[in-house]
Design a protein around this motif. Sequence first.
Motif, PDB file in Angstrom:
ATOM      1  N   ARG A  77      -3.995 -18.527  -1.761  1.00  0.00           N
ATOM      2  CA  ARG A  77      -3.214 -18.298  -0.541  1.00  0.00           C
ATOM      3  C   ARG A  77      -1.949 -17.518  -0.907  1.00  0.00           C
ATOM      4  N   ILE A  78      -1.742 -16.391  -0.234  1.00  0.00           N
ATOM      5  CA  ILE A  78      -0.518 -15.603  -0.391  1.00  0.00           C
ATOM      6  C   ILE A  78       0.300 -15.784   0.881  1.00  0.00           C
ATOM      7  N   ARG A  79       1.506 -16.300   0.741  1.00  0.00           N
ATOM      8  CA  ARG A  79       2.339 -16.668   1.891  1.00  0.00           C
ATOM      9  C   ARG A  79       3.404 -15.611   2.190  1.00  0.00           C
ATOM     10  N   GLN A  80       3.983 -15.740   3.375  1.00  0.00           N
ATOM     11  CA  GLN A  80       5.163 -14.974   3.792  1.00  0.00           C
ATOM     12  C   GLN A  80       4.952 -13.467   3.641  1.00  0.00           C
ATOM     13  N   LEU A  81       3.871 -12.973   4.199  1.00  0.00           N
ATOM     14  CA  LEU A  81       3.582 -11.544   4.144  1.00  0.00           C
ATOM     15  C   LEU A  81       4.599 -10.768   4.972  1.00  0.00           C
ATOM     16  N   SER A  82       5.108  -9.683   4.400  1.00  0.00           N
ATOM     17  CA  SER A  82       6.072  -8.835   5.108  1.00  0.00           C
ATOM     18  C   SER A  82       6.089  -7.471   4.440  1.00  0.00           C
ATOM     19  N   ALA A  83       6.807  -6.530   5.046  1.00  0.00           N
ATOM     20  CA  ALA A  83       6.943  -5.206   4.434  1.00  0.00           C
ATOM     21  C   ALA A  83       7.678  -5.332   3.107  1.00  0.00           C
ATOM     22  N   ALA A  84       7.204  -4.611   2.097  1.00  0.00           N
ATOM     23  CA  ALA A  84       7.851  -4.640   0.786  1.00  0.00           C
ATOM     24  C   ALA A  84       9.245  -4.038   0.866  1.00  0.00           C
ATOM     25  N   GLU A  85      10.063  -4.381  -0.113  1.00  0.00           N
ATOM     26  CA  GLU A  85      11.433  -3.882  -0.151  1.00  0.00           C
ATOM     27  C   GLU A  85      11.447  -2.355  -0.131  1.00  0.00           C
ATOM     28  N   GLY A  86      12.256  -1.787   0.760  1.00  0.00           N
ATOM     29  CA  GLY A  86      12.357  -0.339   0.877  1.00  0.00           C
ATOM     30  C   GLY A  86      11.326   0.289   1.789  1.00  0.00           C
ATOM     31  N   GLN A  87      10.418  -0.534   2.344  1.00  0.00           N
ATOM     32  CA  GLN A  87       9.383  -0.033   3.245  1.00  0.00           C
ATOM     33  C   GLN A  87       9.773  -0.303   4.698  1.00  0.00           C
ATOM     34  N   PRO A  88       9.278   0.510   5.653  1.00  0.00           N
ATOM     35  CA  PRO A  88       9.555   0.250   7.072  1.00  0.00           C
ATOM     36  C   PRO A  88       8.996  -1.105   7.497  1.00  0.00           C
ATOM     37  N   GLU A  89       9.635  -1.719   8.480  1.00  0.00           N
ATOM     38  CA  GLU A  89       9.163  -3.002   8.994  1.00  0.00           C
ATOM     39  C   GLU A  89       7.743  -2.868   9.544  1.00  0.00           C
ATOM     40  N   LEU A  90       6.962  -3.931   9.397  1.00  0.00           N
ATOM     41  CA  LEU A  90       5.578  -3.940   9.861  1.00  0.00           C
ATOM     42  C   LEU A  90       5.336  -5.138  10.765  1.00  0.00           C
ATOM     43  N   THR A  91       4.539  -4.935  11.803  1.00  0.00           N
ATOM     44  CA  THR A  91       4.116  -6.061  12.632  1.00  0.00           C
ATOM     45  C   THR A  91       3.008  -6.811  11.899  1.00  0.00           C
ATOM     46  N   GLN A  92       2.692  -8.015  12.365  1.00  0.00           N
ATOM     47  CA  GLN A  92       1.622  -8.782  11.745  1.00  0.00           C
ATOM     48  C   GLN A  92       0.292  -8.034  11.835  1.00  0.00           C
ATOM     49  N   ASN A  93       0.050  -7.375  12.967  1.00  0.00           N
ATOM     50  CA  ASN A  93      -1.187  -6.602  13.120  1.00  0.00           C
ATOM     51  C   ASN A  93      -1.253  -5.456  12.109  1.00  0.00           C
ATOM     52  N   GLU A  94      -0.131  -4.793  11.877  1.00  0.00           N
ATOM     53  CA  GLU A  94      -0.097  -3.690  10.910  1.00  0.00           C
ATOM     54  C   GLU A  94      -0.315  -4.201   9.486  1.00  0.00           C
ATOM     55  N   ILE A  95       0.274  -5.358   9.179  1.00  0.00           N
ATOM     56  CA  ILE A  95       0.068  -5.965   7.858  1.00  0.00           C
ATOM     57  C   ILE A  95      -1.407  -6.273   7.645  1.00  0.00           C
ATOM     58  N   GLU A  96      -2.026  -6.900   8.627  1.00  0.00           N
ATOM     59  CA  GLU A  96      -3.436  -7.260   8.503  1.00  0.00           C
ATOM     60  C   GLU A  96      -4.317  -6.022   8.402  1.00  0.00           C
ATOM     61  N   ILE A 108       3.329  -3.971   1.021  1.00  0.00           N
ATOM     62  CA  ILE A 108       3.477  -5.328   1.556  1.00  0.00           C
ATOM     63  C   ILE A 108       3.836  -6.263   0.414  1.00  0.00           C
ATOM     64  N   GLN A 109       4.683  -7.232   0.688  1.00  0.00           N
ATOM     65  CA  GLN A 109       5.044  -8.236  -0.305  1.00  0.00           C
ATOM     66  C   GLN A 109       4.631  -9.620   0.181  1.00  0.00           C
ATOM     67  N   GLY A 110       4.538 -10.557  -0.772  1.00  0.00           N
ATOM     68  CA  GLY A 110       4.147 -11.913  -0.417  1.00  0.00           C
ATOM     69  C   GLY A 110       4.516 -12.890  -1.512  1.00  0.00           C
ATOM     70  N   GLN A 111       4.370 -14.175  -1.208  1.00  0.00           N
ATOM     71  CA  GLN A 111       4.726 -15.246  -2.132  1.00  0.00           C
ATOM     72  C   GLN A 111       3.458 -15.879  -2.689  1.00  0.00           C
ATOM     73  N   GLU A 166      -1.960 -17.262  10.410  1.00  0.00           N
ATOM     74  CA  GLU A 166      -0.573 -16.966  10.765  1.00  0.00           C
ATOM     75  C   GLU A 166      -0.039 -15.870   9.838  1.00  0.00           C
ATOM     76  N   ASN A 167       0.938 -16.189   8.977  1.00  0.00           N
ATOM     77  CA  ASN A 167       1.539 -15.164   8.127  1.00  0.00           C
ATOM     78  C   ASN A 167       1.025 -15.215   6.692  1.00  0.00           C
ATOM     79  N   ASP A 168      -0.129 -15.860   6.489  1.00  0.00           N
ATOM     80  CA  ASP A 168      -0.695 -16.016   5.148  1.00  0.00           C
ATOM     81  C   ASP A 168      -2.025 -15.273   5.032  1.00  0.00           C
ATOM     82  N   LEU A 169      -2.341 -14.856   3.803  1.00  0.00           N
ATOM     83  CA  LEU A 169      -3.650 -14.287   3.480  1.00  0.00           C
ATOM     84  C   LEU A 169      -4.380 -15.260   2.569  1.00  0.00           C
TER      85      LEU A 169
END
Length: 408
Positions: free
Chosen positions: A182-201, A65-68, A369-372
């Motif tokens: 606060r880590i923002r804009q959580l998403s699948a890391a580069e080269g990783q399969p797409e993840l839903t918000q539930n999967e990220i959490e 997972i990647q984030g800002q 939302e999309n932040d940790l």
Amino acid sequence: MSKRPPLKSSVLLGVAKVLPRCRWCYCSPAKFSNGFISLVLNGSKGSFTLVSQQNWPQVHGVPAIQGQLKSVDEDFFVDEIAAEKPSGEGKFLWLQVEKKSTNTDWMIREIAKTIEAKPEQIGYAGLKDRHAVTRQWISLPGFFERKLEQQDHVAGFKILQRERSKQPLKPGMLKGNRFEIRIRQLSAAEGQPELTQNEIEQQLNQKLQKIAAEGFANYFTEQRFGYENIAVAKDFLEKDKPVAQSKQGFYFSVARSLIFNDYLAQRIQRQNWNQCIEADLLLEHETGKQKFAPEIARFAATVAKGKLSPSGPMYGKGEPRAGGQAYSLEKQVISLHSDLAVGLISYGLKMKRRSLRIFAQALSWRFEENDLLLQFELPAGCYATALIRELVDYRSASQQPNDRLASN
């Protein structure tokens, strides 16, 4: 500026005791590939790979997972936990200050300018990051109090409390730091399969539970190394390139941190960073006391419970005190930084130890939302970003080349 003191024969002898000769380590030439150093030691000692700074391994797996991080300064809040409270009386004035978008060094210079003091008259326990909102205590002679009476807010920081104390603050008079991040804009890391918000959490919950139970690698991170600090430290210690005396202590720390991180990386690769190995030198988390472990079985259970952890070298003069397998690995790592090691000894730096593992206290988290959002406490000298790099492949929106004195 001061030049390196001449090496005495006794100092050179001390280096020789620690640094292995080529015939000891069976070293082959370093190989360079894509900016990463891969140095292999062949022979009966087995293979040995030096991991590059960009690739120091995590202990809980490479983040998927990647984030800002630090999209705004308010995303990174640090509250200093002082080792002691001001006594309430005395000839020194302690100020609790809150700053934003400034580092501690700059803030002290601004305060000194405002009250017509010398920067060295202002004491502090620890340096704080520039790109954050931070609170910390500083001290100054009490006779400056009148000049501060009308100064509750100066550009970049404000004064929250004023207290008297019998002694000034000095570096190291610090128990730890409390973080809200606060880590923002959580998403699948580069080269990783797409993840839903539930999967990220779900993934982050699992990792955070492991970090809470097992701790994490006590690396020094980019706040220590910056963009060019390693290069400057090497020029200073290996080539005797002049550095302002006020900055020398920082570059000593950079060099020692690099050696420590490389040793920690080797222990992680061997999957014993959190285990007692033959003749390890262990540190007690609660007191910082050192315990030599000649027998693994005697200490294995205490290490597994997290009361003791293996330690690594903060290099300098003196015997490492580790032995056997642990000392052998230390010598291999130090031999790869032999010029830095000689420089550190020539300036009289003394050998110290640092725990390879650290535990976050009062660790809690939630998702918005999309932040940790993370809250936790760390002992003095430990880096919040060492925990964060276990969770996400992060990008810091505010990382700048001139942050070399920043520390969290």
